[in-house]
Write an enzyme that holds these catalytic residues in place. Structure first.
Site, PDB file in Angstrom:
ATOM      1  CD  GLU A 123     -46.120  27.793  71.022  1.00 37.47           C
ATOM      2  OE1 GLU A 123     -44.818  28.088  70.399  1.00 37.47           O
ATOM      3  OE2 GLU A 123     -45.785  28.127  72.569  1.00 37.47           O
TER       4      GLU A 123
ATOM      5  CE1 TYR B  68     -51.441  30.536  67.336  1.00 37.61           C
ATOM      6  CE2 TYR B  68     -49.805  29.653  67.993  1.00 37.61           C
ATOM      7  CZ  TYR B  68     -50.089  30.100  66.582  1.00 37.61           C
ATOM      8  OH  TYR B  68     -50.571  29.487  65.727  1.00 37.61           O
TER       9      TYR B  68
ATOM     10  CB  SER C 243     -49.487  25.822  65.219  1.00 37.30           C
ATOM     11  OG  SER C 243     -48.217  26.820  66.214  1.00 37.30           O
TER      12      SER C 243
HETATM   13  P1  NAP Z   1     -50.438  36.733  60.355  1.00 36.96           P
HETATM   14  O1  NAP Z   1     -49.454  37.480  59.332  1.00 36.96           O
HETATM   15  O2  NAP Z   1     -50.947  37.480  61.914  1.00 36.96           O
HETATM   16  O3  NAP Z   1     -51.756  36.702  59.863  1.00 36.96           O
HETATM   17  C1  NAP Z   1     -52.726  36.413  60.518  1.00 36.96           C
HETATM   18  C2  NAP Z   1     -54.588  37.143  59.708  1.00 36.96           C
HETATM   19  O4  NAP Z   1     -55.203  36.332  60.544  1.00 36.96           O
HETATM   20  C3  NAP Z   1     -53.908  38.246  60.173  1.00 36.96           C
HETATM   21  O5  NAP Z   1     -54.564  38.783  58.157  1.00 36.96           O
HETATM   22  C4  NAP Z   1     -55.202  38.504  60.644  1.00 36.96           C
HETATM   23  O6  NAP Z   1     -56.018  40.074  60.427  1.00 36.96           O
HETATM   24  C5  NAP Z   1     -56.437  37.519  60.412  1.00 36.96           C
HETATM   25  N1  NAP Z   1     -57.346  37.850  61.944  1.00 36.96           N
HETATM   26  C6  NAP Z   1     -56.597  37.312  63.037  1.00 36.96           C
HETATM   27  N2  NAP Z   1     -57.990  37.444  64.203  1.00 36.96           N
HETATM   28  C7  NAP Z   1     -59.734  37.032  62.786  1.00 36.96           C
HETATM   29  C8  NAP Z   1     -60.820  37.210  63.072  1.00 36.96           C
HETATM   30  N3  NAP Z   1     -61.060  36.521  64.229  1.00 36.96           N
HETATM   31  N4  NAP Z   1     -61.338  36.779  62.202  1.00 36.96           N
HETATM   32  C9  NAP Z   1     -60.639  37.044  60.404  1.00 36.96           C
HETATM   33  N5  NAP Z   1     -59.539  37.202  60.183  1.00 36.96           N
HETATM   34  C10 NAP Z   1     -58.638  37.008  61.348  1.00 36.96           C
HETATM   35  O7  NAP Z   1     -50.479  35.135  60.500  1.00 36.96           O
HETATM   36  P2  NAP Z   1     -49.288  34.229  59.494  1.00 36.96           P
HETATM   37  O8  NAP Z   1     -48.082  34.276  59.814  1.00 36.96           O
HETATM   38  O9  NAP Z   1     -50.174  34.675  57.893  1.00 36.96           O
HETATM   39  O10 NAP Z   1     -49.617  32.538  59.878  1.00 36.96           O
HETATM   40  C11 NAP Z   1     -51.360  32.081  59.203  1.00 36.96           C
HETATM   41  C12 NAP Z   1     -51.916  31.378  59.951  1.00 36.96           C
HETATM   42  O11 NAP Z   1     -50.994  30.214  60.550  1.00 36.96           O
HETATM   43  C13 NAP Z   1     -52.243  31.621  61.499  1.00 36.96           C
HETATM   44  O12 NAP Z   1     -53.346  30.991  61.873  1.00 36.96           O
HETATM   45  C14 NAP Z   1     -51.041  31.320  62.742  1.00 36.96           C
HETATM   46  O13 NAP Z   1     -51.380  31.313  63.487  1.00 36.96           O
HETATM   47  C15 NAP Z   1     -50.918  29.859  61.535  1.00 36.96           C
HETATM   48  N6  NAP Z   1     -49.314  29.413  61.567  1.00 36.96           N
HETATM   49  C16 NAP Z   1     -48.177  30.771  61.431  1.00 36.96           C
HETATM   50  C17 NAP Z   1     -46.854  29.917  61.668  1.00 36.96           C
HETATM   51  C18 NAP Z   1     -45.861  30.846  61.104  1.00 36.96           C
HETATM   52  O14 NAP Z   1     -44.590  30.130  61.196  1.00 36.96           O
HETATM   53  N7  NAP Z   1     -46.103  31.357  60.148  1.00 36.96           N
HETATM   54  C19 NAP Z   1     -46.255  28.650  61.478  1.00 36.96           C
HETATM   55  C20 NAP Z   1     -47.935  27.976  62.068  1.00 36.96           C
HETATM   56  C21 NAP Z   1     -48.975  28.261  62.240  1.00 36.96           C
HETATM   57  P3  NAP Z   1     -56.204  41.523  60.582  1.00 36.96           P
HETATM   58  O15 NAP Z   1     -54.983  42.041  60.250  1.00 36.96           O
HETATM   59  O16 NAP Z   1     -56.878  42.074  60.562  1.00 36.96           O
HETATM   60  O17 NAP Z   1     -55.379  41.382  61.880  1.00 36.96           O
HETATM   61  N1  GDD Z   2     -41.071  37.589  69.277  1.00 38.68           N
HETATM   62  C1  GDD Z   2     -40.265  37.973  69.602  1.00 38.68           C
HETATM   63  N2  GDD Z   2     -39.555  39.250  70.353  1.00 38.68           N
HETATM   64  N3  GDD Z   2     -39.754  36.861  70.253  1.00 38.68           N
HETATM   65  C2  GDD Z   2     -38.382  36.395  71.034  1.00 38.68           C
HETATM   66  C3  GDD Z   2     -37.644  37.888  70.805  1.00 38.68           C
HETATM   67  C4  GDD Z   2     -38.839  38.521  71.094  1.00 38.68           C
HETATM   68  O1  GDD Z   2     -38.153  40.113  71.039  1.00 38.68           O
HETATM   69  N4  GDD Z   2     -36.186  37.213  71.691  1.00 38.68           N
HETATM   70  C5  GDD Z   2     -36.979  36.271  71.845  1.00 38.68           C
HETATM   71  N5  GDD Z   2     -37.507  35.384  71.109  1.00 38.68           N
HETATM   72  C6  GDD Z   2     -37.371  34.292  71.376  1.00 38.68           C
HETATM   73  C7  GDD Z   2     -39.017  33.442  71.361  1.00 38.68           C
HETATM   74  O2  GDD Z   2     -38.743  33.178  73.452  1.00 38.68           O
HETATM   75  C8  GDD Z   2     -39.460  31.677  71.179  1.00 38.68           C
HETATM   76  O3  GDD Z   2     -38.804  31.373  71.217  1.00 38.68           O
HETATM   77  C9  GDD Z   2     -39.045  32.139  69.161  1.00 38.68           C
HETATM   78  O4  GDD Z   2     -38.188  33.876  69.870  1.00 38.68           O
HETATM   79  C10 GDD Z   2     -39.396  32.518  68.769  1.00 38.68           C
HETATM   80  O5  GDD Z   2     -40.886  33.653  68.355  1.00 38.68           O
HETATM   81  P1  GDD Z   2     -41.331  34.333  67.889  1.00 38.68           P
HETATM   82  O6  GDD Z   2     -40.828  34.480  66.128  1.00 38.68           O
HETATM   83  O7  GDD Z   2     -42.767  35.147  68.255  1.00 38.68           O
HETATM   84  O8  GDD Z   2     -42.543  32.759  67.456  1.00 38.68           O
HETATM   85  P2  GDD Z   2     -43.480  31.371  68.110  1.00 38.68           P
HETATM   86  O9  GDD Z   2     -42.380  30.247  67.971  1.00 38.68           O
HETATM   87  O10 GDD Z   2     -43.278  31.926  69.276  1.00 38.68           O
HETATM   88  O11 GDD Z   2     -44.513  31.676  67.044  1.00 38.68           O
HETATM   89  C11 GDD Z   2     -44.868  31.821  65.650  1.00 38.68           C
HETATM   90  O12 GDD Z   2     -44.270  30.309  65.639  1.00 38.68           O
HETATM   91  C12 GDD Z   2     -45.210  29.216  65.598  1.00 38.68           C
HETATM   92  C13 GDD Z   2     -44.954  28.202  64.385  1.00 38.68           C
HETATM   93  O13 GDD Z   2     -43.850  27.430  65.953  1.00 38.68           O
HETATM   94  C14 GDD Z   2     -45.589  32.832  64.631  1.00 38.68           C
HETATM   95  O14 GDD Z   2     -46.123  32.441  63.940  1.00 38.68           O
HETATM   96  C15 GDD Z   2     -46.936  31.212  65.582  1.00 38.68           C
HETATM   97  O15 GDD Z   2     -47.969  32.047  65.004  1.00 38.68           O
HETATM   98  C16 GDD Z   2     -46.518  29.952  65.105  1.00 38.68           C
HETATM   99  O16 GDD Z   2     -48.590  28.974  65.505  1.00 38.68           O
END
Ligand code: NAP
Ligand code: GDD
Length: 322
Positions: free
Chosen positions: A127, A151, A125
């Site tokens: 992050e 995280y 990520s």
């Molecule tokens: P998500 O919608 O939160 O999906 C996460 C998945 O992981 C869910 O199916 C969840 O199952 C499963 N999970 C959680 N804990 C587990 C465990 N202990 N054992 C097995 N499964 C488990 O996240 P996403 O947005 O699809 O992201 C997929 C991956 O990419 C994650 O690793 C996230 O950290 C990473 N990532 C996401 C982003 C982004 O912006 N979306 C960016 C960079 C990296 P449950 O439904 O049971 O909780």
């Molecule tokens: N969730 C959330 N809720 N975020 C808020 C809010 C709120 O009410 N108000 C402001 N934000 C700001 C957060 O502080 C952050 O700066 C930005 O919106 C994005 O927040 P999220 O959508 O929660 O995503 P994230 O950037 O913290 O994390 C996501 O992206 C990562 C990759 O950079 C997640 O998908 C992580 O799993 C992923 O790794």
């Protein structure tokens, strides 16, 4: 026919990745966790139920991983499972490290011992960079990692474990460092879908305002559909290595709100309230990724723009909320 195993198959990315791999002829297997309300668990993959095979498991339970890998013997393993919410990670730090770091160690150990010929993708990520930014305003593979959340720390440990297992045991294991990616299937406690859903509820008279945290942080937002295609390209590159996946554009949360409310003919300034509850103890302020390498070397190109992605999310909520 290639076999792919996806952990986190019922998450946002897992559902898009399953659809994509099925469309190009893979057999798709997935790990899901037991939840008390099973309907909540499978709504993103409901339409795929006849086409994929799922197993109960948990990446913190090594025995369950061993059983699944032995049964499936996959060609490709995509580890998407994680406690993926950054703000929540401040509230459950040890749980986050246990799942996102030690869970990955469990997977790597099982992979090394049971199916070392397979290829392994780790969902790393942006992050992990925290507030490090190169002088040209981008983050890339060489940017120092200074995470600003439990995280982020958990993902850095997993990232390093994947690099170490690749080098030590000659495994085809790669990290995709993906910047934020969204879709109509995004959890509604992430900011894009929270803002879109909240604005539509306001438009339809169901809500008076929307509470948010920091409006000034910037994110590089792409679409999950585009990013799962990058995961597949990464695993199908001959050499295992790490890659950045991003759009190379960023916007503030305030700009996101302005776009969404404007599309609904509303002025966001009349409806957004800041609530300290949503401010993080340490904030990652700015993300913008340099994805030039994956575009040049693997031919990856996103199909969505920020506007088409947000428009798709607005259209969905407009249909869903009456
Ligand atoms: P998500 O919608 O939160 O999906 C996460 C998945 O992981 C869910 O199916 C969840 O199952 C499963 N999970 C959680 N804990 C587990 C465990 N202990 N054992 C097995 N499964 C488990 O996240 P996403 O947005 O699809 O992201 C997929 C991956 O990419 C994650 O690793 C996230 O950290 C990473 N990532 C996401 C982003 C982004 O912006 N979306 C960016 C960079 C990296 P449950 O439904 O049971 O909780
Ligand atoms: N969730 C959330 N809720 N975020 C808020 C809010 C709120 O009410 N108000 C402001 N934000 C700001 C957060 O502080 C952050 O700066 C930005 O919106 C994005 O927040 P999220 O959508 O929660 O995503 P994230 O950037 O913290 O994390 C996501 O992206 C990562 C990759 O950079 C997640 O998908 C992580 O799993 C992923 O790794």
């Amino acid at each position: 026919m290639k076999k792919a195993l996806i952990t986190g198959i019922n998450g946002q990315d897992g559902s898009y990745l399953s659809e994509y791999l099925l469309s190009i002829g893979y057999e798709v297997y997935g790990m899901i966790r037991r939840q008390s309300v099973s309907e909540n668990q499978s709504y993103r993959i409901q339409n795929l139920n006849q086409k994929i095979k799922t197993f109960y498991g948990d990446i913190t339970d090594k025995k369950s991983i061993d059983n699944i890998l032995s049964e499936v013997n996959p060609n490709e393993i995509y580890n998407l499972a994680a406690m993926s919410h950054v703000r929540v990670s401040f509230e459950v730090p040890s749980f986050t490290i246990n799942v996102n770091s030690l869970g990955v160690l469990n997977l790597l150990e099982a992979y090394k011992d049971i199916c070392p010929e397979a290829r392994f993708y780790q969902a790393s990520s942006s992050e992990m960079f925290g507030n490090s930014i190169d002088s040209d305003g981008f983050q890339r593979l060489t940017t120092p990692m200074n995470p600003t959340s439990p995280y982020g720390c958990s993902k850095v440990l997993a990232y390093n474990l994947v690099n170490h297992y690749r080098n030590a045991y000659d495994l085809h294991a790669s990290n995709g460092i993906l910047f934020n990616h969204e879709s109509p299937r995004r959890g509604t406690n992430f900011v894009t879908n929270k803002v879109v859903k909240g604005a539509v509820e306001i438009k339809k008279g169901l809500k008076k305002n929307l509470e948010l945290g920091n409006l000034d942080s910037s994110r590089d937002w792409g679409h999950s559909y585009d990013y799962v295609r990058a995961m597949h390209l990464i695993l199908n590159n001959k050499q295992p290595r790490n890659w950045i996946v991003a759009t190379g554009e960023n916007r503030t949360v305030r700009e996101l709100c302005a776009y969404v409310f404007d599309r609904l003919e509303l002025n966001y300034e009349n409806y957004i309230i800041q609530n300290k509850k949503f401010i993080r103890p340490e904030e990652l302020k700015y993300l913008k990724g340099d994805a030039s390498e994956i575009k040049e070397k693997l031919g990856w190109q996103p199909e969505y723009t920020f506007n088409t992605m947000i428009d798709e999310m607005i259209d969905l909520w407009m249909r869903k909320i009456s």
